[in-house]
Write a protein that holds these residues in place. Structure first.
Motif, PDB file in Angstrom:
ATOM      1  N   LEU A  46      -7.149  13.143  -7.121  1.00  0.00           N
ATOM      2  CA  LEU A  46      -6.549  11.945  -6.537  1.00  0.00           C
ATOM      3  C   LEU A  46      -7.624  10.919  -6.177  1.00  0.00           C
ATOM      4  O   LEU A  46      -8.033  10.794  -5.017  1.00  0.00           O
ATOM      5  CB  LEU A  46      -5.752  12.329  -5.281  1.00  0.00           C
ATOM      6  CG  LEU A  46      -4.643  13.372  -5.484  1.00  0.00           C
ATOM      7  CD1 LEU A  46      -4.061  13.791  -4.143  1.00  0.00           C
ATOM      8  CD2 LEU A  46      -3.562  12.825  -6.397  1.00  0.00           C
TER       9      LEU A  46
ATOM     10  N   SER B 237      -7.601   7.786  -5.783  1.00  0.00           N
ATOM     11  CA  SER B 237      -7.238   6.589  -5.026  1.00  0.00           C
ATOM     12  C   SER B 237      -7.209   6.803  -3.514  1.00  0.00           C
ATOM     13  O   SER B 237      -7.099   5.839  -2.756  1.00  0.00           O
ATOM     14  CB  SER B 237      -5.873   6.067  -5.486  1.00  0.00           C
ATOM     15  OG  SER B 237      -4.865   7.046  -5.266  1.00  0.00           O
TER      16      SER B 237
ATOM     17  N   ASP C 193      -0.672  11.009  -7.692  1.00  0.00           N
ATOM     18  CA  ASP C 193      -1.413  10.154  -8.615  1.00  0.00           C
ATOM     19  C   ASP C 193      -0.511   9.070  -9.198  1.00  0.00           C
ATOM     20  O   ASP C 193      -0.895   7.912  -9.307  1.00  0.00           O
ATOM     21  CB  ASP C 193      -2.020  11.007  -9.732  1.00  0.00           C
ATOM     22  CG  ASP C 193      -2.834  10.171 -10.720  1.00  0.00           C
ATOM     23  OD1 ASP C 193      -3.824   9.547 -10.288  1.00  0.00           O
ATOM     24  OD2 ASP C 193      -2.467  10.123 -11.913  1.00  0.00           O
ATOM     25  N   LYS C 194       0.711   9.458  -9.565  1.00  0.00           N
ATOM     26  CA  LYS C 194       1.653   8.502 -10.140  1.00  0.00           C
ATOM     27  C   LYS C 194       2.022   7.421  -9.134  1.00  0.00           C
ATOM     28  O   LYS C 194       2.188   6.247  -9.485  1.00  0.00           O
ATOM     29  CB  LYS C 194       2.917   9.243 -10.595  1.00  0.00           C
ATOM     30  CG  LYS C 194       3.777   8.451 -11.557  1.00  0.00           C
ATOM     31  CD  LYS C 194       3.101   8.375 -12.913  1.00  0.00           C
ATOM     32  CE  LYS C 194       3.940   7.629 -13.922  1.00  0.00           C
ATOM     33  NZ  LYS C 194       3.283   7.530 -15.233  1.00  0.00           N
TER      34      LYS C 194
ATOM     35  N   GLU D  22       0.102   6.372  -6.813  1.00  0.00           N
ATOM     36  CA  GLU D  22      -1.142   5.664  -6.466  1.00  0.00           C
ATOM     37  C   GLU D  22      -1.337   5.600  -4.951  1.00  0.00           C
ATOM     38  O   GLU D  22      -1.656   4.566  -4.375  1.00  0.00           O
ATOM     39  CB  GLU D  22      -1.146   4.256  -7.072  1.00  0.00           C
ATOM     40  CG  GLU D  22      -1.054   4.254  -8.589  1.00  0.00           C
ATOM     41  CD  GLU D  22      -1.024   2.847  -9.177  1.00  0.00           C
ATOM     42  OE1 GLU D  22      -0.446   1.944  -8.539  1.00  0.00           O
ATOM     43  OE2 GLU D  22      -1.600   2.663 -10.255  1.00  0.00           O
ATOM     44  N   ASP D  23      -1.161   6.756  -4.309  1.00  0.00           N
ATOM     45  CA  ASP D  23      -1.321   6.836  -2.859  1.00  0.00           C
ATOM     46  C   ASP D  23      -2.764   6.549  -2.456  1.00  0.00           C
ATOM     47  O   ASP D  23      -3.710   7.022  -3.090  1.00  0.00           O
ATOM     48  CB  ASP D  23      -0.927   8.233  -2.366  1.00  0.00           C
ATOM     49  CG  ASP D  23       0.541   8.536  -2.612  1.00  0.00           C
ATOM     50  OD1 ASP D  23       1.356   7.607  -2.534  1.00  0.00           O
ATOM     51  OD2 ASP D  23       0.860   9.712  -2.871  1.00  0.00           O
ATOM     52  N   GLU D  24      -2.928   5.778  -1.379  1.00  0.00           N
ATOM     53  CA  GLU D  24      -4.252   5.464  -0.845  1.00  0.00           C
ATOM     54  C   GLU D  24      -4.494   6.082   0.524  1.00  0.00           C
ATOM     55  O   GLU D  24      -5.638   6.333   0.904  1.00  0.00           O
ATOM     56  CB  GLU D  24      -4.428   3.947  -0.746  1.00  0.00           C
ATOM     57  CG  GLU D  24      -4.376   3.232  -2.086  1.00  0.00           C
ATOM     58  CD  GLU D  24      -4.556   1.730  -1.935  1.00  0.00           C
ATOM     59  OE1 GLU D  24      -5.371   1.308  -1.081  1.00  0.00           O
ATOM     60  OE2 GLU D  24      -3.876   0.977  -2.653  1.00  0.00           O
TER      61      GLU D  24
ATOM     62  N   THR E  80       0.836  -1.199   0.000  1.00  0.00           N
ATOM     63  CA  THR E  80       0.000   0.000   0.000  1.00  0.00           C
ATOM     64  C   THR E  80       0.871   1.249   0.000  1.00  0.00           C
ATOM     65  O   THR E  80       1.839   1.340   0.753  1.00  0.00           O
ATOM     66  CB  THR E  80      -0.921   0.029   1.228  1.00  0.00           C
ATOM     67  OG1 THR E  80      -1.762  -1.121   1.216  1.00  0.00           O
ATOM     68  CG2 THR E  80      -1.795   1.282   1.241  1.00  0.00           C
ATOM     69  N   ARG E  81       0.502   2.216  -0.845  1.00  0.00           N
ATOM     70  CA  ARG E  81       1.250   3.475  -0.882  1.00  0.00           C
ATOM     71  C   ARG E  81       0.670   4.446   0.137  1.00  0.00           C
ATOM     72  O   ARG E  81      -0.526   4.747   0.116  1.00  0.00           O
ATOM     73  CB  ARG E  81       1.172   4.120  -2.267  1.00  0.00           C
ATOM     74  CG  ARG E  81       2.169   3.597  -3.266  1.00  0.00           C
ATOM     75  CD  ARG E  81       1.886   2.197  -3.722  1.00  0.00           C
ATOM     76  NE  ARG E  81       2.398   1.991  -5.083  1.00  0.00           N
ATOM     77  CZ  ARG E  81       2.322   0.861  -5.741  1.00  0.00           C
ATOM     78  NH1 ARG E  81       1.769  -0.193  -5.169  1.00  0.00           N
ATOM     79  NH2 ARG E  81       2.794   0.759  -6.962  1.00  0.00           N
TER      80      ARG E  81
ATOM     81  N   ASP F 110       8.185   6.224 -13.647  1.00  0.00           N
ATOM     82  CA  ASP F 110       7.625   6.392 -14.989  1.00  0.00           C
ATOM     83  C   ASP F 110       8.768   6.147 -15.973  1.00  0.00           C
ATOM     84  O   ASP F 110       9.346   7.069 -16.524  1.00  0.00           O
ATOM     85  CB  ASP F 110       7.024   7.791 -15.165  1.00  0.00           C
ATOM     86  CG  ASP F 110       7.835   8.870 -14.450  1.00  0.00           C
ATOM     87  OD1 ASP F 110       8.849   8.527 -13.806  1.00  0.00           O
ATOM     88  OD2 ASP F 110       7.455  10.042 -14.549  1.00  0.00           O
TER      89      ASP F 110
END
Length: 526
Positions: A132, A134, A108-109, A111-113, A65-66, A389
């Motif tokens: 955002l 996520s 966003d890159k 993918e933080d939750e 998990t980010r 990326d």
């Protein structure tokens, strides 16, 4: 033949274990503004990390998990540094000084939750949250009293203090492969969108051990480190990991570390090492001189600077107060430390396990003779081999080496001396001009407080240097040119001097020459 050695993974939790068990009573301090200066021990840090990890099920934090942090240099942020990766989740330290577009892009890159945030940075988060999708949980360091939680009905809000109070601590952190991602940091994005670098447990532990080694930085458990460099960017140069490993006293300056607050902390908490960028050291000097007799630097023995070579005038000022300046070089891509020098005039020798070379335009290795210049390249177990990326990585690497973008010489004894950034060299009439050397000479003038030199297009000479200066006294352009002409070739002398109230810097305190070039093209100054 196979080894008889144990196969133990290099995990960030092992750094914490060492501090908890070997230095449990070592006292650190978190200077938290209105909350005062709070002392904590490494026993306290371990207990808080295990208790916070006990709340991860409620937060939906699993392996991989980010977890983003928008936070200052505080005890709570240090707890997250250990609890999140120690459980196999990935810590994304967000540099809140970046533009909203860049913050949104990086989160966003990644993918933080989950977002861990200081309350006074909530306006930053509110501006980027609509982009955002996520995000599921927001944990506020402190209480939720007085906080508007209407940003989204899909997000659950939590108080960090209450989570720690209610959670059952975990007894043991899990074990897993040491090459597992531990954290994400993005470059400052001065030449486009920020690029993501994903550190591993292995790379982080090796970096902590390397900067603890004698002959380099030598993080020392008997010393006290004031972290004036951001924990939100490249792990505050690795000190929160190496310092914990060595049992050093960490002094965390808390929210909004102004020059006055840093000087107050230096006076009252008596650190003997100050870690920060040259811009921070210069602002501390200004404040100190503006209020003579108010602050005391008597405890400080070492000023550890990085980001760019410190000007000699700044080094000399700190020396008059009994402080020795040392200099580190590195990048987000190098975790960040690569070389270290006890002489601030150069970048020093490579750390153990860190390899460097210089190459010509065809990629051929050049000699280490102290005068042949080339592009500096690096490789190490803590240097990234690509980007998050990775479609943008094609030009950044050369046969397993990172292209740093710095023009340098390497001396026969291994000392690296960076002359300039490739993109900041000035090509005038077929000859090269170093913007860094011009800046250093300008900074020796008694009226020049800050200086930055950029290349601007010229119809005849291709490019010419323009100097941006912040001055303490009135001085004419001709007087500045006459001063420079005593040590520099005539064709190096700037065509124009732009007098400004402040010189643009990046989100990590470096000279923002990309912005200066844009402002010049738009005929705008600051």
């Amino acid at each position: 033949m196979l080894t008889t050695m144990m196969d133990r993974p290099l995990l960030i939790s092992s750094l914490l274990w060492h501090a908890e068990n070997v230095f449990p009573d070592r006292v650190c301090v978190s200077c938290d503004g209105d909350r005062g200066d709070r002392e904590f021990t490494y026993r306290d840090l371990g207990a808080a990390a295990r208790r916070f990890a006990g709340a991860f099920d409620a937060l939906g934090i699993r392996f991989g998990t980010r977890v983003a942090t928008l936070a200052w240099n505080t005890f709570e942020h240090l707890v997250a540094y250990y609890a999140v990766p120690a459980c196999g989740a990935i810590l994304h330290t967000v540099n809140h000084r970046m533009s909203p577009d860049h913050i949104a892009y990086t989160m966003d890159k990644a993918e933080d939750e989950v977002v861990l945030i200081d309350a006074d940075l909530l306006p930053v988060f509110a501006e980027v949250f609509p982009r955002l999708p996520s995000i599921r949980h927001v944990v506020v360091f402190g209480s939720l009293d007085g906080i508007d939680r209407a940003v989204s009905a899909t997000v659950r809000w939590w108080s960090f203090d209450r989570l720690l109070r209610d959670a059952a601590p975990i007894e043991d952190f899990p074990e897993f492969d040491e090459t597992t991602a531990s954290s994400i940091c993005f470059t400052s994005g001065t030449t486009g969108l920020p690029k993501g670098v994903v550190y591993s447990h292995r790379s982080t532990v090796l970096h902590a051990m390397a900067i603890s080694a004698v002959g380099g930085v030598a993080i020392d458990g008997s010393r006290s480190y004031l972290l004036a460099t951001q924990m939100s960017h490249v792990h505050s140069w690795g000190v929160p990991h190496a310092g914990v490993l060595q049992g050093a006293r960490l002094v965390l300056p808390g929210p909004h570390p102004s020059p006055a607050e840093l000087l107050r902390i230096a006076t009252e908490q008596t650190p003997d090492v100050v870690v920060g960028a040259p811009a921070v050291a210069a602002l501390m000097r200004e404040r100190f001189d503006a209020e003579p007799g108010r602050y005391d630097l008597g405890s400080v023995r070492t000023l550890w600077l990085g980001g760019q070579a410190p000007p000699s005038g700044l080094v000399n000022w700190w020396a008059t107060h009994g402080v020795t300046t040392v200099n580190g070089w590195g990048m987000t891509e190098t975790s960040p430390m690569g070389t270290f020098s006890h002489l601030p005039a150069n970048q020093g020798r490579p750390l153990p396990l860190f390899q460097v070379r210089i190459v010509d335009e065809e990629g051929r290795s050049l000699p280490w003779n102290g005068f042949t210049t080339g592009e500096l390249q690096a490789r190490s177990p803590w240097v990234t081999g690509t980007y998050l990326d990775n479609d943008r990585a094609a030009d950044a690497f050369d046969d397993g080496w990172l292209r740093t973008g710095d023009v340098a010489v390497i001396h026969p004894n291994g000392e690296v001396q960076i002359h300039d950034r490739v993109k900041d060299l000035i090509k005038s009439g077929g000859e090269w001009i170093s913007s860094v050397e011009l800046e250093n000479q300008l900074l020796l003038h008694p009226a020049v407080l800050e200086a930055a030199v950029i290349a601007v297009p010229h119809e005849t000479w291709q490019e010419r240097p323009v100097a941006w200066v912040r001055l303490t006294d009135q001085v004419t352009d001709d007087e500045l040119r006459t001063y420079l002409a005593a040590t520099l070739p005539k064709f190096w002398l700037p065509d124009t001097f732009v007098r400004v109230g402040r010189i643009p810097t990046t989100s990590v305190g470096k000279l923002d020459k990309a912005r200066m070039r844009r402002l010049w093209a738009e005929n705008v100054t600051v």
